[in-house]
Scaffold this active site. Structure first.
Site, PDB file in Angstrom:
ATOM      1  N   TRP A   1       0.829  -1.212   0.000  1.00  0.00           N
ATOM      2  CA  TRP A   1       0.000   0.000   0.000  1.00  0.00           C
ATOM      3  C   TRP A   1       0.864   1.262   0.000  1.00  0.00           C
ATOM      4  O   TRP A   1       1.895   1.323   0.670  1.00  0.00           O
ATOM      5  CB  TRP A   1      -0.873   0.000   1.255  1.00  0.00           C
ATOM      6  CG  TRP A   1      -1.521   1.310   1.547  1.00  0.00           C
ATOM      7  CD1 TRP A   1      -1.022   2.308   2.345  1.00  0.00           C
ATOM      8  CD2 TRP A   1      -2.769   1.794   1.041  1.00  0.00           C
ATOM      9  NE1 TRP A   1      -1.902   3.375   2.377  1.00  0.00           N
ATOM     10  CE2 TRP A   1      -2.979   3.087   1.584  1.00  0.00           C
ATOM     11  CE3 TRP A   1      -3.741   1.249   0.184  1.00  0.00           C
ATOM     12  CZ2 TRP A   1      -4.107   3.851   1.317  1.00  0.00           C
ATOM     13  CZ3 TRP A   1      -4.871   2.022  -0.088  1.00  0.00           C
ATOM     14  CH2 TRP A   1      -5.046   3.300   0.467  1.00  0.00           C
ATOM     15  N   MET A   2       0.390   2.290  -0.727  1.00  0.00           N
ATOM     16  CA  MET A   2       1.037   3.615  -0.657  1.00  0.00           C
ATOM     17  C   MET A   2      -0.045   4.671  -0.567  1.00  0.00           C
ATOM     18  O   MET A   2      -1.056   4.595  -1.251  1.00  0.00           O
ATOM     19  CB  MET A   2       1.878   3.840  -1.918  1.00  0.00           C
ATOM     20  CG  MET A   2       2.405   5.270  -2.061  1.00  0.00           C
ATOM     21  SD  MET A   2       3.574   5.468  -3.423  1.00  0.00           S
ATOM     22  CE  MET A   2       2.460   5.683  -4.808  1.00  0.00           C
TER      23      MET A   2
ATOM     24  N   ASP B   1       0.143   9.124   0.833  1.00  0.00           N
ATOM     25  CA  ASP B   1       0.774  10.430   0.576  1.00  0.00           C
ATOM     26  C   ASP B   1       2.236  10.407   0.116  1.00  0.00           C
ATOM     27  O   ASP B   1       3.040   9.660   0.684  1.00  0.00           O
ATOM     28  CB  ASP B   1       0.799  11.276   1.849  1.00  0.00           C
ATOM     29  CG  ASP B   1      -0.476  11.245   2.625  1.00  0.00           C
ATOM     30  OD1 ASP B   1      -1.454  10.672   2.152  1.00  0.00           O
ATOM     31  OD2 ASP B   1      -0.491  11.819   3.727  1.00  0.00           O
TER      32      ASP B   1
ATOM     33  N   GLN C   1       4.062   7.305   2.210  1.00  0.00           N
ATOM     34  CA  GLN C   1       3.374   6.519   3.235  1.00  0.00           C
ATOM     35  C   GLN C   1       3.214   5.108   2.681  1.00  0.00           C
ATOM     36  O   GLN C   1       2.718   4.923   1.561  1.00  0.00           O
ATOM     37  CB  GLN C   1       2.005   7.139   3.534  1.00  0.00           C
ATOM     38  CG  GLN C   1       2.105   8.428   4.317  1.00  0.00           C
ATOM     39  CD  GLN C   1       2.492   8.183   5.762  1.00  0.00           C
ATOM     40  OE1 GLN C   1       1.667   7.867   6.573  1.00  0.00           O
ATOM     41  NE2 GLN C   1       3.772   8.325   6.086  1.00  0.00           N
TER      42      GLN C   1
ATOM     43  N   ASP D   1       1.865  15.870   9.969  1.00  0.00           N
ATOM     44  CA  ASP D   1       2.321  16.145   8.605  1.00  0.00           C
ATOM     45  C   ASP D   1       3.224  17.378   8.510  1.00  0.00           C
ATOM     46  O   ASP D   1       2.952  18.316   7.751  1.00  0.00           O
ATOM     47  CB  ASP D   1       1.124  16.263   7.648  1.00  0.00           C
ATOM     48  CG  ASP D   1       0.140  15.111   7.789  1.00  0.00           C
ATOM     49  OD1 ASP D   1       0.565  14.037   8.243  1.00  0.00           O
ATOM     50  OD2 ASP D   1      -1.054  15.278   7.469  1.00  0.00           O
TER      51      ASP D   1
ATOM     52  N   TRP E   1      -9.158   8.911  -0.297  1.00  0.00           N
ATOM     53  CA  TRP E   1      -9.637   8.089   0.812  1.00  0.00           C
ATOM     54  C   TRP E   1     -11.102   7.712   0.625  1.00  0.00           C
ATOM     55  O   TRP E   1     -11.558   6.671   1.089  1.00  0.00           O
ATOM     56  CB  TRP E   1      -9.497   8.832   2.136  1.00  0.00           C
ATOM     57  CG  TRP E   1      -8.088   9.001   2.578  1.00  0.00           C
ATOM     58  CD1 TRP E   1      -7.406  10.182   2.696  1.00  0.00           C
ATOM     59  CD2 TRP E   1      -7.167   7.979   2.956  1.00  0.00           C
ATOM     60  NE1 TRP E   1      -6.122   9.948   3.124  1.00  0.00           N
ATOM     61  CE2 TRP E   1      -5.955   8.607   3.295  1.00  0.00           C
ATOM     62  CE3 TRP E   1      -7.248   6.586   3.043  1.00  0.00           C
ATOM     63  CZ2 TRP E   1      -4.838   7.884   3.721  1.00  0.00           C
ATOM     64  CZ3 TRP E   1      -6.131   5.875   3.459  1.00  0.00           C
ATOM     65  CH2 TRP E   1      -4.949   6.526   3.790  1.00  0.00           C
TER      66      TRP E   1
HETATM   67  C1  FRU Z   1      -3.283  12.050   4.627  1.00  0.00           C
HETATM   68  C2  FRU Z   1      -2.980  11.347   5.929  1.00  0.00           C
HETATM   69  C3  FRU Z   1      -2.031  12.169   6.774  1.00  0.00           C
HETATM   70  C4  FRU Z   1      -1.358  11.135   7.634  1.00  0.00           C
HETATM   71  C5  FRU Z   1      -1.252   9.977   6.675  1.00  0.00           C
HETATM   72  C6  FRU Z   1      -1.339   8.641   7.336  1.00  0.00           C
HETATM   73  O1  FRU Z   1      -3.672  11.231   3.597  1.00  0.00           O
HETATM   74  O2  FRU Z   1      -4.175  11.070   6.610  1.00  0.00           O
HETATM   75  O3  FRU Z   1      -2.632  13.204   7.508  1.00  0.00           O
HETATM   76  O4  FRU Z   1      -0.125  11.567   8.093  1.00  0.00           O
HETATM   77  O5  FRU Z   1      -2.298  10.110   5.728  1.00  0.00           O
HETATM   78  O6  FRU Z   1      -1.012   7.619   6.453  1.00  0.00           O
END
Ligand code: FRU
Length: 487
Positions: free
Chosen positions: A35-36, A38, A54, A166, A303
């Site tokens: 999974w990826m 941000d 991420q 973030d 999301w």
């Molecule tokens: C945004 C987010 C960020 C958080 C990350 C977690 O898409 O919700 O705020 O750091 O994803 O994966």
């Protein structure tokens, strides 16, 4: 290196090579495995562009967050590097959330949100999100001993202790600065600014801007940078309402355009602008290149509407990196100019009159950069069908009188009921509309009027569907050039 990071590195090394190149996008970044979400740490280091992200390597759904890592010399061809961070410390045991990177005196500084979840004695779950630093050489990173270095108790009274994340770091005039997203006492988003002379000793400066419940709740993934004489605060607000064709319900992205008083560390917002009008765009981040360009990249997914085929072992893509600039008060976006080097075998047709459905010799493909000028005022609606075969197609529909462009993926091969259309304003200028459409195996990005507005959407139509046709309800004229993109 922790066992957890070593395990992730071994897993991605062994598993990612099993994915055939043919099952990945041609010129968009996709994660090695799993999974990826941000983009993180999008920045220059030792003359190369670095992209972290991420990452949960072990499955195609969100889970315990790591940072994946890649680098590139041209923003198009990416080399995977070993995963950079794992949630292997007490203060980040629930996840190494989003953050950023900066080069400093030969080192690469990573700033991220360490998330900790614990069950205190009263049994209520306690979540803490704090900012942490890791320092490294472009491959291996060491987390600071005194992490976390910025904690939620440094925020103004009433700010959320749970939603604080973030961080975006930069260095200016010998000082470090950082912005991070948070919630104020009214429960809606705010962006806090911090500064430091030493990496492990930060001070709270100010709240740069707040939602006041107007532009969504939590503001995620802030970025703060100068652009063509203005200062931009880029945010990803959650739980926002649509306003006409601007924004959409749920997770959005916005440019807050204004000015910045560097002495007082104050930002004054003048206006707000949507970043992208497509179905799949979130959490963008920017960097500055050595030649002074501001480049933005976004997570090409959302999301609210996540999707990918069940059989796929990777599940994330990034947009084409885009150059930002201001024209007539609007922030505009163009695909990075480096993409031009990968454009092959142009096919051009000029002044074609389009009435009923028309296909043009050589205008088709599934990894292409299509430039189109739509001319005239003797038609009401103009349609482009692309990624088409006998059964499936995606459609771009231009309503000239209303000046509205719609992308429709209702017939793009999805088995599930997902959001399928979005529309945006697109004005013809002197009866001409300019479109640049990047089609990759799994995505369509539409740039209107030289980047004035952009629409980014995913498609998972079978990859041999590659036909393109044009149609109008009157007489429309087009100039069209197609380039194949070969990487
Ligand atoms: C945004 C987010 C960020 C958080 C990350 C977690 O898409 O919700 O705020 O750091 O994803 O994966």
């Amino acid at each position: 290196m922790s066992e957890m990071l070593e395990k992730a590195r071994k897993y991605e090394r062994e598993e990612s090579v099993k994915i055939e190149k043919e099952n990945r996008p041609v010129f968009h970044f996709s994660n090695p495995i799993g999974w990826m979400n941000d983009p993180n740490g999008f920045s220059e280091y030792k003359g190369e562009h670095h992209l972290f992200f991420q990452y949960y390597p072990y499955a195609t759904h969100w889970d315990s967050m790591h940072w994946g890592h890649a680098k590139s010399e041209d923003f198009i061809r990416w080399e995977y590097l070993p995963a950079a961070l794992a949630p292997d410390c007490d203060y980040d045991c629930f996840g190494v959330f989003s953050g950023s990177a900066v080069e400093d005196r030969g080192q690469q500084i990573l700033v991220y949100t360490g998330v900790k979840e614990s069950l205190p004695e009263n049994g209520e779950k306690c979540i803490r999100q704090n900012q942490c630093i890791a320092v490294g050489d472009g491959i291996n990173y060491k987390k600071l001993d005194n992490n976390p270095i910025v904690t939620a108790d440094m925020l103004p009274e009433g700010s959320s202790m749970e939603d604080f994340r973030d961080p975006k770091i930069w260095k200016e005039d010998g000082r470090y600065y950082m912005v991070a997203g948070s919630r104020s006492s009214d429960g809606s988003g705010q962006i806090a600014l911090f500064y430091a002379d030493e990496l492990d000793s930060w001070k709270y400066a100010n709240i740069l801007d707040r939602s006041e419940n107007k532009y969504g709740k939590m503001w995620e993934c802030p970025d703060f940078y100068p652009l063509d004489g203005k200062q931009i605060l880029m945010i990803s607000p959650q739980e926002m309402y649509a306003e006409g064709l601007e924004f959409h319900n749920g997770n959005n992205t916005a440019f807050l355009i204004g000015t910045y008083d560097k002495e007082k560390l104050q930002f004054s917002r003048e206006k707000i602008q949507s970043v992208d009008y497509g179905l799949d765009f979130y959490a963008p981040q920017s960097m500055q290149t050595e030649d002074g360009r501001r480049i933005m990249i976004g997570w090409m997914q959302s999301w609210d509407n996540p999707m990918y085929p069940d059989t796929q072992r990777w599940s994330g893509m990034m947009t084409i990196p885009r150059e930002l600039f201001i024209r007539d008060g609007r922030i505009c976006q163009r695909p990075v100019r480096e993409l031009d080097k990968f454009r092959q075998k142009p096919v051009t047709h000029k002044d074609i009159c389009v009435q009923k459905e028309t296909e043009l010799e050589g205008i088709e493909g599934r990894s292409i950069d299509l430039e189109l000028i739509l001319k005239g005022n003797e038609y009401g609606k103009f349609k482009i069908k692309l990624v088409a075969d006998e059964r499936f197609y995606s459609e771009i529909i231009y309503d000239r009188e209303d000046g509205i462009l719609t992308f429709d993926r209702t017939h793009s091969g999805f088995k599930r009921d997902t959001i399928s259309t979005r529309s945006m304003q697109a004005e013809s200028i002197y009866d001409e509309l300019q479109l640049r459409i990047l089609v990759d195996r799994y995505s369509v990005e539409i740039f209107v009027n030289d980047g004035e507005r952009v629409m980014t959407s995913l498609i998972y139509t079978p990859v041999n569907a590659s036909k393109i046709s044009f149609a109008s309800d009157g007489r429309a004229y087009i100039d069209v050039t197609k380039y194949g993109i070969e990487v």
